[in-house]
Design an enzyme around this catalytic site. Sequence first.
Site, PDB file in Angstrom:
ATOM      1  N   TYR A  48      56.849  23.819 139.402  1.00  0.00           N
ATOM      2  CA  TYR A  48      56.496  22.686 138.567  1.00  0.00           C
ATOM      3  C   TYR A  48      55.019  22.790 138.183  1.00  0.00           C
ATOM      4  O   TYR A  48      54.128  22.435 138.953  1.00  0.00           O
ATOM      5  CB  TYR A  48      56.754  21.366 139.285  1.00  0.00           C
ATOM      6  CG  TYR A  48      58.196  21.110 139.648  1.00  0.00           C
ATOM      7  CD1 TYR A  48      59.234  21.876 139.112  1.00  0.00           C
ATOM      8  CD2 TYR A  48      58.547  20.095 140.530  1.00  0.00           C
ATOM      9  CE1 TYR A  48      60.560  21.648 139.451  1.00  0.00           C
ATOM     10  CE2 TYR A  48      59.870  19.844 140.861  1.00  0.00           C
ATOM     11  CZ  TYR A  48      60.867  20.627 140.335  1.00  0.00           C
ATOM     12  OH  TYR A  48      62.184  20.384 140.669  1.00  0.00           O
ATOM     13  N   HIS A 114      65.472  27.279 146.032  1.00  0.00           N
ATOM     14  CA  HIS A 114      65.393  26.793 144.659  1.00  0.00           C
ATOM     15  C   HIS A 114      66.113  27.741 143.698  1.00  0.00           C
ATOM     16  O   HIS A 114      65.695  28.887 143.510  1.00  0.00           O
ATOM     17  CB  HIS A 114      63.921  26.660 144.253  1.00  0.00           C
ATOM     18  CG  HIS A 114      63.696  25.843 143.028  1.00  0.00           C
ATOM     19  ND1 HIS A 114      62.455  25.706 142.448  1.00  0.00           N
ATOM     20  CD2 HIS A 114      64.545  25.099 142.272  1.00  0.00           C
ATOM     21  CE1 HIS A 114      62.553  24.912 141.395  1.00  0.00           C
ATOM     22  NE2 HIS A 114      63.811  24.548 141.265  1.00  0.00           N
TER      23      HIS A 114
END
Length: 299
Positions: A48, A114
């Site tokens: 992010y 992830h």
Amino acid sequence: MNVNLPRLGIGTAPLGGLFEEVSEMDAAATIRAAVDSGITYFDTAPRYGHGQAEERLGRLLPEVPRPVISTKTGWLLRPESKVEPVWTERGIRESLESSLTRLQRSSVDILYLHDPDEFPDEVRASAYPAVRKLRDEGLTRAIGFGMNHAEKLAAYVAEYEVDVVLIAGRFSLLDHDALRTLLPLCAERDTEVVVGGVFNTGLLADPNSAAMFNYRPVPAEPLARARRCAEICADFDIPLTAAAIQFPFLHPAVRSVVVGCRSAAEVTRNATDSRLPIPDELWKRLAAEGFVPPELLPA
């Protein structure tokens, strides 16, 4: 699971500049508004904003009693905003250690692998054993997978013992894909579920032709459905955003919803919407037009 998941959490991808930059002042105000609203769960990831979301969360999160922090592993940040998939034990450990440095913490509450969609062999050989070892060492209290594809996530839940999963964008008023396999399996195995992407990248927050739908410009059919969903909610004086946030809780496996926010106003609205009483009749109307699976209707 050794983590008490709050009902509502904040997703920090917007604080990493997803779609548009967020100023330092707005990032600080967003995090402060979450704390002031009683929100203590923050989900983040190295990808992010190439570490920016984690770094901001570590620097800007005020002292609050027992916040719940989840981050993700499996990718290492490289120069020039590049990322490299790493599923070895060394790579998984290095990824978490880098995250802990940015978060200014000695451990996290939840560590997700992830988006390992295309790496089942690597997960089996090294990545899953690595996160179990990190949990045993106390560097995380819970482990799981964070993904966008429900069927592949279900396959991982079936194969491995995990505490929690995060499914993004696949259990919303517009997308019931997670209901086919993932959610029943999680209920059977007592695996807790966090749902992200309840607005499907913004469409259910504001159904307009400029909105994004699953990270792309919205096609005509989902736009029309989102607008119809908003019309039904308006008949009951319920914001579409409130129905979108509360919909996942109709399934008993869902413990928490995380919503990405880029401003204090968004946080305040979402916190209010998460607590707004929604009449059973609204869920029934939404079910009649295909927005809510009938088997999830309140008894």
